[in-house]
Design an enzyme around this catalytic site. Structure first.
Site, PDB file in Angstrom:
ATOM      1  N   LEU A  68       0.833  -1.197   0.000  1.00 43.88           N
ATOM      2  CA  LEU A  68       0.000   0.000   0.000  1.00 43.88           C
ATOM      3  C   LEU A  68       0.867   1.245   0.000  1.00 43.88           C
ATOM      4  CD1 LEU A  68      -2.613  -0.961   2.733  1.00 43.88           C
ATOM      5  CD2 LEU A  68      -3.092  -0.563   0.331  1.00 43.88           C
ATOM      6  N   GLY A  69       2.012   1.146   0.639  1.00 44.02           N
ATOM      7  CA  GLY A  69       2.905   2.292   0.716  1.00 44.02           C
ATOM      8  C   GLY A  69       4.138   1.946   1.506  1.00 44.02           C
ATOM      9  N   GLN A  70       5.172   2.780   1.309  1.00 43.35           N
ATOM     10  CA  GLN A  70       6.407   2.550   2.050  1.00 43.35           C
ATOM     11  C   GLN A  70       6.795   3.829   2.763  1.00 43.35           C
ATOM     12  OE1 GLN A  70       8.558   0.939  -1.242  1.00 43.35           O
ATOM     13  NE2 GLN A  70       8.882  -0.999  -0.216  1.00 43.35           N
ATOM     14  N   GLY A  71       6.948   3.733   4.070  1.00 39.61           N
ATOM     15  CA  GLY A  71       7.379   4.889   4.843  1.00 39.61           C
ATOM     16  C   GLY A  71       8.863   4.758   5.117  1.00 39.61           C
ATOM     17  N   ASP A 126       4.511  13.539  14.796  1.00 41.97           N
ATOM     18  CA  ASP A 126       4.815  13.467  13.358  1.00 41.97           C
ATOM     19  C   ASP A 126       3.557  13.738  12.528  1.00 41.97           C
ATOM     20  OD1 ASP A 126       6.461  13.248  11.194  1.00 41.97           O
ATOM     21  OD2 ASP A 126       6.510  11.058  11.162  1.00 41.97           O
ATOM     22  N   GLY A 137       9.059   1.353   7.353  1.00 47.86           N
ATOM     23  CA  GLY A 137       8.511   0.034   7.029  1.00 47.86           C
ATOM     24  C   GLY A 137       7.642   0.079   5.797  1.00 47.86           C
ATOM     25  N   THR A 138       7.184  -1.107   5.442  1.00 44.68           N
ATOM     26  CA  THR A 138       6.311  -1.228   4.285  1.00 44.68           C
ATOM     27  C   THR A 138       4.930  -1.618   4.794  1.00 44.68           C
ATOM     28  OG1 THR A 138       8.226  -2.002   3.067  1.00 44.68           O
ATOM     29  CG2 THR A 138       6.089  -2.411   2.055  1.00 44.68           C
ATOM     30  N   LYS A 188       1.737  -3.445   8.792  1.00 47.74           N
ATOM     31  CA  LYS A 188       2.999  -2.688   8.703  1.00 47.74           C
ATOM     32  C   LYS A 188       4.147  -3.576   9.145  1.00 47.74           C
ATOM     33  CE  LYS A 188       4.199   2.035   9.901  1.00 47.74           C
ATOM     34  NZ  LYS A 188       3.912   3.023  10.921  1.00 47.74           N
TER      35      LYS A 188
HETATM   36  N1  LIG Z   1      -4.249   1.645   8.040  1.00 48.97           N
HETATM   37  C1  LIG Z   1      -3.913   1.881   6.771  1.00 48.97           C
HETATM   38  N2  LIG Z   1      -4.800   1.652   5.785  1.00 48.97           N
HETATM   39  C2  LIG Z   1      -4.462   1.893   4.488  1.00 48.97           C
HETATM   40  N3  LIG Z   1      -3.260   2.348   4.089  1.00 48.97           N
HETATM   41  C3  LIG Z   1      -2.332   2.581   5.023  1.00 48.97           C
HETATM   42  C4  LIG Z   1      -2.600   2.356   6.412  1.00 48.97           C
HETATM   43  N4  LIG Z   1      -1.497   2.682   7.117  1.00 48.97           N
HETATM   44  C5  LIG Z   1      -0.584   3.091   6.216  1.00 48.97           C
HETATM   45  N5  LIG Z   1      -1.076   3.035   4.964  1.00 48.97           N
HETATM   46  C6  LIG Z   1      -0.360   3.363   3.704  1.00 48.97           C
HETATM   47  O1  LIG Z   1       1.008   3.047   3.837  1.00 48.97           O
HETATM   48  C7  LIG Z   1       1.816   4.196   3.632  1.00 48.97           C
HETATM   49  C8  LIG Z   1       3.046   4.128   4.519  1.00 48.97           C
HETATM   50  O2  LIG Z   1       2.677   4.350   5.862  1.00 48.97           O
HETATM   51  P1  LIG Z   1       3.753   4.634   7.000  1.00 48.97           P
HETATM   52  O3  LIG Z   1       3.018   5.078   8.189  1.00 48.97           O
HETATM   53  O4  LIG Z   1       4.657   3.479   7.127  1.00 48.97           O
HETATM   54  O5  LIG Z   1       4.660   5.680   6.340  1.00 48.97           O
HETATM   55  P2  LIG Z   1       4.655   7.264   6.253  1.00 48.97           P
HETATM   56  O6  LIG Z   1       3.892   7.863   7.368  1.00 48.97           O
HETATM   57  O7  LIG Z   1       4.214   7.651   4.870  1.00 48.97           O
HETATM   58  O8  LIG Z   1       6.204   7.552   6.370  1.00 48.97           O
HETATM   59  P3  LIG Z   1       7.114   7.665   7.703  1.00 48.97           P
HETATM   60  O9  LIG Z   1       6.856   6.445   8.516  1.00 48.97           O
HETATM   61  O10 LIG Z   1       8.475   7.732   7.152  1.00 48.97           O
HETATM   62  O11 LIG Z   1       6.682   8.917   8.370  1.00 48.97           O
HETATM   63  C9  LIG Z   1       0.896   5.362   3.929  1.00 48.97           C
HETATM   64  O12 LIG Z   1       1.332   6.507   3.286  1.00 48.97           O
HETATM   65  C10 LIG Z   1      -0.445   4.842   3.413  1.00 48.97           C
HETATM   66  O13 LIG Z   1      -0.502   5.034   2.006  1.00 48.97           O
END
Ligand SMILES: Nc1ncnc2c1ncn2[C@@H]1O[C@H](COP(=O)(O)OP(=O)(O)OP(=O)(O)O)[C@@H](O)[C@H]1O
Length: 517
Positions: free
Chosen positions: A193-196, A312, A199-200, A215
């Site tokens: 769905l996304g990578q922060g 954050d 984590g993924t 996550k």
């Molecule tokens: N509960 C969820 N439902 C649907 N998509 C999600 C959910 N949680 C996270 N995501 C998707 O995963 C992506 C990555 O989330 P994550 O919290 O790991 O990273 P981030 O906030 O974008 O980056 P960082 O952790 O570096 O601040 C998000 O941008 C979103 O698109």
């Protein structure tokens, strides 16, 4: 079939003697005569294929003929005028087919028993060895899981949660490695769905068909594990409609995993900064999302059992569901504020462009740092510009500075997103802009609290609902329809993935907390 040997010796005669004296020559038809050693008599033998008594007339009979006339299961012997059945060596009985036949003697049966017992013992040993092998294998696997669980701070986490926040662990489900592998098709690429930065996030489907977001930490690193545990501790205490729900966790794997409710509509950032596409987010929806986010932060700061600082807040950490309802996510960097009122001095964490300058300078973490970051999100919603963009001129790179200078210079409406300008009335836009500006005040003390911000936004929404004619378009669907033709401002950064290029500095500074002063 063993032929009957009649072992009679006619003493003191040879076969030749017997032949000369025909009356004493006793070897009958179908037999031959052999001399005994040293001329010490002679013997008669039935020819091959015959059996019976070679000394008697009709004594040596064709074996088959004997069997036809007297069906035997053993040996058939032709005696003058009669046929006899007998049993071969190692068996006993009358040898007759219609009698009691031939059964193996005791010695033969005990051989069988020995054979059967040896086979059973062999099978038992085989079973024992396999049981031992599988048992040891299972033990090894569960030890490995236990090791990961311990390495991942599982015990630490459970102890912490149980001692500090009794009862809250009940709300979080513990998943097995297998369950989550199955749910994500073994963490298949198509499920990302996304990578922060840390984590993924994968889309998973549980056995009961519930769709979840999972996550997974990027690499096994102590600070990341602590962040995951921190998120677990904090989220397991929160129950708010505008905060993403934590369903459970898994600590059996090499890297820890957190399982959340699946929020279907991506991040707020995706909807504001649709580069190459028009943003379909109406002014009313923007205001409602801002109000809901402010409400969630106000709850975390003032109404949760212990004060929680998110640390954050940014548009990629605000998720939107199918009704565009805001869900605040990513509590990895969050902090629980000690009840005794001591101030938190932490190593600075946050995302560039959203980071409170006062906190950056002093390392003193307060609720006002979240207020500052929220101010940046409000400015993003109003302008459609990214919090930080190196595509913009140097004095415009940082949105908070650019926004504040535009207000100061009376140029606010020059930087407001054209779609917002089109839909909102100037008075409302001005009010929200002034609120954002207050949140962005350099001195934390002068910023409003999240409660005040939430109330102000709520008030604006109420007025908007009471006087919809003040807005040129107030309905989301209506706006989405209209906006197909309009363009929204995009400041030129193309994002490589769903979570974007936010310059998170969470992984540049170690995770640490010091209480003091
Ligand atoms: N509960 C969820 N439902 C649907 N998509 C999600 C959910 N949680 C996270 N995501 C998707 O995963 C992506 C990555 O989330 P994550 O919290 O790991 O990273 P981030 O906030 O974008 O980056 P960082 O952790 O570096 O601040 C998000 O941008 C979103 O698109």
């Amino acid at each position: 079939m063993v032929p009957l040997v009649v072992d009679w010796l006619i003493p003191n005669q040879t076969c030749d003697d017997a032949k000369k004296n025909a009356t004493t020559y006793m070897c009958q038809e179908n037999s031959n005569c052999t001399d005994a050693e040293n001329g010490n008599g002679y013997q008669c033998h039935c020819l091959k294929g015959f059996q019976g008594n070679p000394y008697l007339q009709n004594g040596c009979q064709d074996i088959d003929e004997c069997m036809i006339l007297q069906p035997c299961v053993g040996i058939c012997t032709n005696l003058p005028g009669t046929y006899n059945c007998s049993c071969p060596k190692g068996s006993r009985g009358d040898g007759k087919k219609d009698g009691n036949g031939c059964t193996p003697t005791k010695r033969f049966r005990s051989m069988d028993i020995v054979l059967v017992s040896v086979s059973i013992s062999f099978l038992l040993v085989l079973l024992g060895v396999s049981w031992l092998y599988w048992g040891l294998r299972e033990r090894k696997i569960s030890r490995r899981r236990e090791k990961f669980f311990l390495e991942n701070g599982g015990r630490l986490m459970l102890q912490k949660i149980l001692s500090e926040h009794e009862g809250s662990i009940e709300s979080a489900r513990i998943f097995t490695d297998e369950e989550l592998k199955k749910a994500t098709d073994h963490y298949h690429e198509s499920r990302i769905l996304g990578q922060g930065g840390h984590g993924t996030v994968y889309r998973g489907i549980l056995a009961d068909n519930t769709v979840v977001a999972i996550k997974k930490a990027k690499i096994l690193d102590r600070s990341q594990v602590e962040e995951f545990i921190n998120e677990l501790i904090i989220l397991s205490q929160i129950n708010h409609r505008n905060v993403v729900k934590l369903i459970g966790c898994c600590f059996e794997t090499e890297v820890p995993l957190l399982v959340y409710e699946f929020v279907t509509n991506g991040t707020l950032s995706d909807h504001i900064h649709k580069c190459g596409h028009e943003s379909t987010l109406s002014w009313r929806a923007r205001l409602r999302i801002a109000g809901e986010t402010a409400g969630a932060l106000s709850y975390l700061h003032s109404d949760a059992s212990a004060q929680i600082l998110h640390r954050d807040i940014k548009s990629t950490n605000i998720l939107l569901d199918e009704n565009y309802t805001a869900k605040v996510a990513d509590f990895g960097a969050s902090r629980l504020v000690p009840l005794d009122g001591t101030q938190l001095t932490t190593l600075v964490q946050g995302t560039l462009g959203y980071l409170d300058p006062e906190y950056l300078r002093s390392s003193q973490l307060t609720e006002k740092s979240d207020v500052y970051s929220f101010g940046v999100v409000l400015a993003e919603l109003l302008t459609g510009l990214r919090a930080l963009s190196f595509e913009r001129a140097e004095n415009e790179r940082n949105l908070s500075l650019y926004f504040a200078s535009a207000i100061k210079g009376g140029r606010l409406f020059e930087i407001i997103n054209p779609m917002v300008l089109n839909e909102g009335n100037p008075e409302e836009i001005m009010k929200v802009a002034m609120l954002a500006n207050q949140c962005l005040t350099v001195k934390g003390e002068d910023r409003p609290t999240m409660k005040e911000v939430a109330m102000e936004l709520e008030g604006l929404m109420r007025v908007m609902d009471r006087h919809p004619w003040l807005n040129r378009s107030s309905d989301l669907e209506e706006a989405e329809h209209f906006l197909g033709e309009r363009s929204s401002k995009c400041d030129g950064i193309l994002r490589s993935n769903a979570s974007g290029n936010d310059d998170s500095i969470r992984n540049q500074v170690p995770f640490e907390i010091e209480s003091g002063r």
